[in-house]
Design an enzyme around this catalytic site. Structure first.
Site, PDB file in Angstrom:
ATOM      1  CG  ASP A   7      -1.808   1.241   1.293  1.00 55.96           C
ATOM      2  OD1 ASP A   7      -2.284   1.679   0.225  1.00 55.96           O
ATOM      3  OD2 ASP A   7      -2.045   1.776   2.399  1.00 55.96           O
ATOM      4  CB  SER A   8       0.214   4.793  -0.645  1.00 55.75           C
ATOM      5  OG  SER A   8      -0.929   4.857   0.189  1.00 55.75           O
ATOM      6  N   GLY A  40      -3.502   9.443  -2.961  1.00 51.42           N
ATOM      7  CA  GLY A  40      -4.913   9.690  -3.265  1.00 51.42           C
ATOM      8  C   GLY A  40      -5.251  10.828  -4.204  1.00 51.42           C
ATOM      9  CB  CYS A  70      -3.333   0.675  -2.537  1.00 50.74           C
ATOM     10  SG  CYS A  70      -3.459   2.425  -2.925  1.00 50.74           S
ATOM     11  CG  ASN A  71      -9.797   0.628  -2.131  1.00 54.00           C
ATOM     12  OD1 ASN A  71     -10.779  -0.028  -2.432  1.00 54.00           O
ATOM     13  ND2 ASN A  71      -9.245   0.541  -0.932  1.00 54.00           N
ATOM     14  CB  THR A  72      -5.431   5.014  -4.813  1.00 52.55           C
ATOM     15  OG1 THR A  72      -6.173   5.499  -3.692  1.00 52.55           O
ATOM     16  CG2 THR A  72      -5.103   6.162  -5.729  1.00 52.55           C
ATOM     17  CB  CYS A 176      -9.317   4.746   1.145  1.00 56.91           C
ATOM     18  SG  CYS A 176      -7.638   5.202   1.651  1.00 56.91           S
ATOM     19  CB  THR A 177      -6.469  -0.081   2.808  1.00 54.24           C
ATOM     20  OG1 THR A 177      -5.427   0.645   2.130  1.00 54.24           O
ATOM     21  CG2 THR A 177      -7.022  -1.144   1.884  1.00 54.24           C
ATOM     22  CG  HIS A 178      -4.474   5.271   4.470  1.00 58.92           C
ATOM     23  ND1 HIS A 178      -3.976   4.573   3.405  1.00 58.92           N
ATOM     24  CD2 HIS A 178      -3.443   5.989   4.971  1.00 58.92           C
ATOM     25  CE1 HIS A 178      -2.691   4.856   3.265  1.00 58.92           C
ATOM     26  NE2 HIS A 178      -2.339   5.718   4.200  1.00 58.92           N
TER      27      HIS A 178
HETATM   28  N1  DGL Z   1      -4.728   3.232   1.119  1.00 57.05           N
HETATM   29  C1  DGL Z   1      -4.867   3.623  -0.223  1.00 57.05           C
HETATM   30  C2  DGL Z   1      -6.228   3.288  -0.794  1.00 57.05           C
HETATM   31  O1  DGL Z   1      -6.783   2.274  -0.438  1.00 57.05           O
HETATM   32  C3  DGL Z   1      -4.266   4.934  -0.660  1.00 57.05           C
HETATM   33  C4  DGL Z   1      -4.466   6.139   0.186  1.00 57.05           C
HETATM   34  C5  DGL Z   1      -3.525   7.250  -0.237  1.00 57.05           C
HETATM   35  O2  DGL Z   1      -2.324   6.998  -0.370  1.00 57.05           O
HETATM   36  O3  DGL Z   1      -4.015   8.381  -0.433  1.00 57.05           O
HETATM   37  O4  DGL Z   1      -6.742   3.978  -1.645  1.00 57.05           O
END
Ligand code: DGL
Length: 215
Positions: A7-8, A40, A70-72, A176-178
């Site tokens: 992930d990021s 993001g 990471c969804n992005t 978003c996984t965050h």
């Molecule tokens: N955790 C990531 C996601 O699922 C990226 C969030 C980010 O880096 O802005 O989209």
């Protein structure tokens, strides 16, 4: 088996923890991109350039599968990544389909980064599964960066998601996984009449299927 998780930033940490718990016989190697997080609001091709060496390193370290937590990244780059790397990529994307099936009010909210919300894949998910549903996209544009620094307050979260609740949302998708790290705060804000969907268990199940095929 070695499982790479990417992930990021710290969103992937919660995914890696869930995988370690579910698959204790495997070795999980979690990597993030602390130099360029958050992703993001970034352009997908810029992100692609950041990711390629990271994935290559995971493969060089012996990972047989990489989890894209990471969804992005998934919603913008998964096809390009699958064409670039030969190991299976297990990827997370916003749970629009289950949300559409669960909602009674026919109003759902998808919390995700601007790049995810602008992606063709996200548009496709809505077209495929939410044509007859109202999909609200709260302004979460600063959330991942603030979560990364542990600076997102409950008051800000409430301010951003309240309009969606006022419009009748009964399912919230954490796209978003965050947002794993603020799920508790969201639950406290929305109360128990709103279902919160987050993808970790679905991702673990998919990973188990892929591992079974590799074995
Ligand atoms: N955790 C990531 C996601 O699922 C990226 C969030 C980010 O880096 O802005 O989209």
């Amino acid at each position: 088996m070695k499982i790479g998780v990417f992930d990021s930033g710290i969103g992937g940490k919660s995914v890696a923890d869930a995988i370690e718990q579910a698959l204790p016989d495997h070795e999980v190697i979690f990597v993030n991109d602390s130099q360029h997080v958050p992703y993001g609001k970034r352009n997908p091709q810029e992100i692609f350039g950041f990711i390629v060496p990271i994935f290559q390193k995971l493969i060089d370290e012996g990972c047989s599968v990489i989890v894209v937590a990471c969804n992005t990244v998934t919603t913008t780059l998964i096809e390009q990544l699958r064409a670039t790397f030969s190991v299976p990529l297990v990827a997370v994307e916003p749970m629009v389909k289950p949300a559409s099936q669960l909602t009674s009010s026919k109003v759902i909210a998808v919390c995700a980064t601007p790049t995810t919300l602008a992606s063709p894949r996200y548009a496709e998910l809505k077209e495929l599964y939410a044509k007859k549903i109202t999909v609200i996209e709260p302004n979460c544009s600063d959330w991942s960066g603030l979560i990364e620094k542990n600076e997102l307050t409950k008051a800000e979260i409430a301010n951003d998601i309240m309009p969606a609740l006022q419009q009748g949302t009964d399912v919230i998708v954490l796209g978003c996984t965050h947002y794993h790290w603020i799920e508790q705060e969201i639950a406290e804000i929305v109360g128990n009449r709103v279902v919160i969907l987050q993808p970790e268990q679905a991702l673990v199940s998919q990973l188990k299927r892929v591992i079974a095929q590799l074995a």
